[in-house]
Design an enzyme around this catalytic site. Sequence first.
Site, PDB file in Angstrom:
ATOM      1  N   SER A   1       2.516  -4.198  -0.689  1.00 59.15           N
ATOM      2  CA  SER A   1       2.549  -3.746  -2.076  1.00 59.15           C
ATOM      3  C   SER A   1       1.732  -4.721  -2.904  1.00 59.15           C
ATOM      4  O   SER A   1       0.569  -4.957  -2.592  1.00 59.15           O
ATOM      5  CB  SER A   1       3.993  -3.632  -2.572  1.00 59.15           C
ATOM      6  OG  SER A   1       4.042  -3.086  -3.872  1.00 59.15           O
TER       7      SER A   1
ATOM      8  N   HIS B   1       1.448   0.457  -1.729  1.00 54.00           N
ATOM      9  CA  HIS B   1       1.818   1.146  -2.958  1.00 54.00           C
ATOM     10  C   HIS B   1       0.610   1.247  -3.878  1.00 54.00           C
ATOM     11  O   HIS B   1      -0.090   0.266  -4.103  1.00 54.00           O
ATOM     12  CB  HIS B   1       2.940   0.407  -3.677  1.00 54.00           C
ATOM     13  CG  HIS B   1       4.223   0.381  -2.910  1.00 54.00           C
ATOM     14  ND1 HIS B   1       5.153  -0.627  -3.029  1.00 54.00           N
ATOM     15  CD2 HIS B   1       4.738   1.245  -1.997  1.00 54.00           C
ATOM     16  CE1 HIS B   1       6.181  -0.383  -2.247  1.00 54.00           C
ATOM     17  NE2 HIS B   1       5.951   0.747  -1.598  1.00 54.00           N
TER      18      HIS B   1
ATOM     19  N   ASP C   1      11.048  -2.070  -0.467  1.00 51.94           N
ATOM     20  CA  ASP C   1      10.556  -0.951   0.329  1.00 51.94           C
ATOM     21  C   ASP C   1      10.072  -1.492   1.677  1.00 51.94           C
ATOM     22  O   ASP C   1       9.421  -2.531   1.741  1.00 51.94           O
ATOM     23  CB  ASP C   1       9.407  -0.242  -0.397  1.00 51.94           C
ATOM     24  CG  ASP C   1       8.990   1.055   0.289  1.00 51.94           C
ATOM     25  OD1 ASP C   1       9.828   1.631   1.021  1.00 51.94           O
ATOM     26  OD2 ASP C   1       7.855   1.492   0.097  1.00 51.94           O
TER      27      ASP C   1
END
Length: 335
Positions: A15, A42, A135
Site C-alpha cells: 500500500s 492500493h 489489509d
Amino acid sequence: MNKNRSSMLIVIGASAGGMDALKKLVTQLPQNFPAPVFIVTHMSADATGDVLVKALNESSHLTCVHAQDKQAFKNGNIYLAPSDQHMLIVKGKILVTKGARENRSRPAIDPLFRSAAVAYGNRVIGIILTGYLDDGTSGMMAIKRCGGVCIAQDPEEASYPDMPKSVIANVGADYCLPIAEMGSVLSDLLSRDLPENKPAPEDIMIEAKIAQRVLSDLPAVQALGEQVPYNCPDCGGVLWQMTEGKLLRYRCHTGHAFTSSALLAQQTVKIEETLWVALRMFEERQNLLVTMSKNESKQSSSSISQRAKDSQVHIDRIRAMLKATDKDSHGEGAR
C-alpha cells in the site's frame, strides 16, 4: 525440473510506499524466474496503474502487465491488479472482478491471497510489504492455513510499517526480512519439494467464492460468524463478526468486508460526511432565520433572532466535532 516448482506462485500486497518497495523486490528476480508473480497495491479508482507497470518493467528482468479477466498466467511474468477491480486466482488463470470492497479497497490484498490459497494451497508464497492498517492479514492467514509460506517486510525498514506489523502479530511470519534479502529466499523456496496439497478449510473457500460473486447471501455469511449490532458503513446492511485468532473481522451479506481497524476507519469517514451535511443544514437554517428576522415585526424578529443564535451554538459544536474527527482520521491511517 521438480514438478512442484512449476506450479508455485508468488502473491504480493503493498500500500503506502509500495512503489519503491516493489521496485527493490522485482529487481532481484532473474529473467527465468520459475513462477508467476501477482501484485495488489492500493490505488484510487481513477488511477490507471500505468506508472507502476512502467516502473516495474524498467526495474525488472520480468514483464509486468495489467491483469485481464480469464487471462492464463505464465512463469516469469508479473501481473498487476487493475484499478477499482479485484484480482483473483483460480487454477491456471486470473479473474478480474468488480466485487465489493474489502478493507475499504478495491483492488484489495485479502481477496487475492485468499483465492490463491484455495487454488494452490501450499504452492503459494505470500509477501506483505509497506502500508497502512491491516489489509493482507486475513489473506495471509488463509495462505498459512492452506500450507503456504508467509514473508513480511521487516517493519523497521518499511516506510509505513502497519501492514507487516499486523501480519507478524496476527499470523506469525515464516520470514521477516529486509527487501534486499527476499530474492534469495524466494529462489530457495521455489527449489524445494512439497507434499501433496490438502483441501482448503470451508470458511476460506466460502470467502473466496464471495469475492468471485458466485456466493453472496445470508447463509454464506451466517456460516462465517455471528450477527452483531453494527451496520456496514458502505451499504448500510447488517454485519457478521468473524474471529481469526486475535483478528476481528466483519462481513455484510453483499460482500463488503472489514477488519476491526478498517471498520473503525470507515465509520470515522462516514461520521465526518454526516457532520458536514449537518453543518451545512444548520448554516442554511441560520441564514434563513436571519433573512426572516429582517422582514418581521420587532417582537417576532426577536424570537427569530434567538433561534438563529441557538443555531450558532449547534454550528460551533459540529465544527468542534469535525476538528476532533479529522484528528481521529489521521490516527487511523486513513488512505
